[in-house]
Design an enzyme around this catalytic site. Structure first.
Site, mmCIF file in Angstrom:
data_model
loop_
_atom_site.group_PDB
_atom_site.id
_atom_site.type_symbol
_atom_site.label_atom_id
_atom_site.label_comp_id
_atom_site.label_asym_id
_atom_site.label_seq_id
_atom_site.Cartn_x
_atom_site.Cartn_y
_atom_site.Cartn_z
ATOM 1 N N GLN A 294 37.471 50.573 38.953
ATOM 2 C CA GLN A 294 37.209 49.141 38.978
ATOM 3 C C GLN A 294 36.892 48.703 37.551
ATOM 4 O O GLN A 294 35.781 48.897 37.058
ATOM 5 C CB GLN A 294 36.064 48.832 39.941
ATOM 6 C CG GLN A 294 36.304 49.324 41.362
ATOM 7 C CD GLN A 294 37.431 48.573 42.065
ATOM 8 O OE1 GLN A 294 37.289 47.414 42.457
ATOM 9 N NE2 GLN A 294 38.573 49.232 42.218
ATOM 10 N N ALA B 166 33.466 40.522 47.525
ATOM 11 C CA ALA B 166 34.272 41.673 47.123
ATOM 12 C C ALA B 166 34.946 41.448 45.772
ATOM 13 O O ALA B 166 34.859 40.369 45.172
ATOM 14 C CB ALA B 166 35.313 41.969 48.196
ATOM 15 N N HIS B 167 35.654 42.490 45.308
ATOM 16 C CA HIS B 167 36.247 42.429 43.963
ATOM 17 C C HIS B 167 37.317 41.344 43.855
ATOM 18 O O HIS B 167 38.063 41.057 44.783
ATOM 19 C CB HIS B 167 36.798 43.781 43.536
ATOM 20 C CG HIS B 167 37.831 44.378 44.451
ATOM 21 N ND1 HIS B 167 38.210 45.694 44.356
ATOM 22 C CD2 HIS B 167 38.545 43.864 45.467
ATOM 23 C CE1 HIS B 167 39.137 45.942 45.272
ATOM 24 N NE2 HIS B 167 39.349 44.854 45.949
ATOM 25 N N ASN B 168 37.328 40.720 42.662
ATOM 26 C CA ASN B 168 38.309 39.698 42.284
ATOM 27 C C ASN B 168 38.198 38.397 43.081
ATOM 28 O O ASN B 168 39.094 37.557 43.028
ATOM 29 C CB ASN B 168 39.738 40.241 42.376
ATOM 30 C CG ASN B 168 39.959 41.404 41.432
ATOM 31 O OD1 ASN B 168 39.985 42.552 41.866
ATOM 32 N ND2 ASN B 168 40.073 41.127 40.148
#
Length: 342
Positions: A196, A237-239
Site C-alpha cells: 500500500q 478503505a484505501h483510495n
C-alpha cells in the site's frame, strides 16, 4: 468560567429579551436545566418542555419567544447559536507547550515550540508537528507525517507513516489514520499482500471520531477534504475520497476507491460498495446499502424499518414467493391483453 448572557449574545449573535447581565455557568436540556444554566429549543418535539424549564435563559427562534417563561435569547438558528455558546462556556483545556518526559521523540522529528506532546507518545523520524498542536497521551506519529497547526489528537491516536493532517483537526481516541488498506492478490489458493504505497491526506477542520480507521491509498492517496466530520467506528478503505463538508454517522463502511461528493449526509450503519461515485448534496438514511453510483442529489434509502415480529414473519414468508407471484401476474396480464385483442 461564567459569562454574562449579554456577552454570550455579543459573541454569538441574536437578541436577549431580558436581563443581559445575568451570569450563565453552563448549558443543559430544557427539562433538566437549573438556574444559572442556558438551554435551547431547536426541535419542535421538545417544545413540551419549554413551559416548565428552570433554565435562566433559552435560545430559540422568534416564533417561540412568547411561549418562553424565562429570558428568551432569539436567534435565527438556535442549534448553531447553542453550539457556539456551549463552546464559549466550556472551552477545551489548554495544553502546556513542551514534550513530556516520558515521550519518545526521534532526533529527526520537527516539533514547533508551541506544540504539546503528552505522556508516552512516540514521534518518529521526519515527523513534523506544527504550531499549537496538542498530541495527547499514548499517541504514535509515524515517520514523515505532518500534523497541521492547532490540531488536537485527544489520546491513543495512531498516525501511520507519511500521513498528512491539516490544520485544526480534532481526532478522538483510538483513531487510526494511514494504516494499510485491504489489498490482496489471489495466488494458488492463498493471498499475497499488495504493498500500500499511497498516503492518507486529511484536510483542514476535519473531525475524526473514536476508533475510526482511514486506510492509506494503494497507489494514489486516500483523501478526506476540508470540513469533513466523521463519527465513531467508521471504516474508510484505501483510495476513498470524501468531499468537503460531508458528515458521516457511526459504523459506516466505505469500500475501496469509492468517491463521495461534497456536503453529503450519510446515516449510521450505511454500507457503500467500492469503485462507485456519490454526487454532491446527497443524503443517505441509516442502514442503507449503496451498491451503485448515485448521480443526482436527493435523499436515498434502502433499510427496512423495524416491525412487530409477527408482521415481519408474515411479510418475509410472502417475500420468498415474490418471484413466483410476479411471474403469475405477468402471465395473467398477458392473457388479459390477448383476450382484449380477440
Amino acid at each position: 468560567m461564567p459569562l454574562s448572557l449579554g456577552e454570550l449574545a455579543r459573541q454569538v449573535g441574536g437578541a436577549v429579551h431580558g436581563d443581559a447581565d445575568c451570569l450563565i455557568s453552563g448549558v443543559a436540556t430544557l427539562q433538566n436545566a437549573q438556574p444559572g444554566e442556558l438551554s435551547f429549543l431547536a426541535n419542535a418535539r421538545y417544545r413540551k418542555y419549554l413551559g416548565a424549564t428552570r433554565a435562566t435563559a433559552v435560545i430559540l427562534s422568534a416564533a417561540e419567544r412568547d411561549a418562553c417563561p424565562v429570558i428568551p435569547w432569539v436567534v435565527d438558528n438556535p442549534a448553531l447559536a447553542y453550539a457556539r455558546a456551549a463552546a464559549l462556556l466550556h472551552p477545551l483545556p489548554h495544553a502546556e507547550p513542551g514534550v513530556h518526559a516520558s515521550a519518545h521523540v526521534d532526533a529527526a522529528a520537527i516539533i514547533h515550540d508551541t506544540a504539546s506532546i503528552g505522556p508516552h507518545c512516540v514521534i518518529e523520524a521526519g515527523a513534523r508537528i506544527d504550531a499549537g498542536v496538542t498530541v495527547g497521551p499514548g499517541c504514535v506519529i509515524g515517520r514523515d507525517s505532518v500534523i497541521g497547526a492547532n490540531s488536537r489528537l485527544v489520546a491513543h491516536v495512531t498516525i501511520c507513516h507519511g500521513t498528512r493532517i491539516g490544520r485544526r483537526a480534532l481526532i478522538h481516541p483510538g483513531a487510526v489514520i494511514g494504516s494499510d488498506g485491504f489489498g490482496l492478490a489471489p495466488h494458488q489458493g492463498a493471498w499475497l499482500k499488495i504493498p500500500q504505497l499511497g498516503r492518507a491526506v486529511i484536510g483542514d477542520d476535519v473531525e475524526i471520531g473514536a476508533n475510526t480507521t482511514i486506510d492509506r491509498g494503494a497507489l494514489e492517496d486516500t483523501v478526506i477534504e476540508d470540513g469533513v466530520k466523521l463519527d465513531n467506528q467508521i471504516q474508510v478503505a484505501h483510495n476513498v475520497r470524501i468531499g468537503a463538508h460531508t458528515a458521516i454517522a457511526g459504523c459506516v463502511g466505505i469500500a475501496g476507491s469509492a468517491k463521495i461528493g461534497k456536503r453529503c449526509q450519510i446515516g449510521g450503519g450505511v454500507g457503500i460498495a467500492g469503485h462507485l461515485e456519490i454526487a454532491d448534496d446527497v443524503q443517505i438514511t441509516g442502514m442503507t446499502l449503496v451498491s451503485k453510483s448515485i448521480t443526482e442529489s436527493g435523499v436515498y434509502s434502502s433499510g427496512a424499518p423495524a416491525q412487530p415480529n409477527a408482521v415481519w414473519n408474515k411479510n418475509f414468508a410472502r417475500f420468498r414467493h415474490l418471484d413466483d407471484m410476479a411471474r403469475r401476474l405477468q402471465e395473467l396480464e398477458k392473457r388479459i391483453a390477448e383476450g382484449k385483442k380477440s
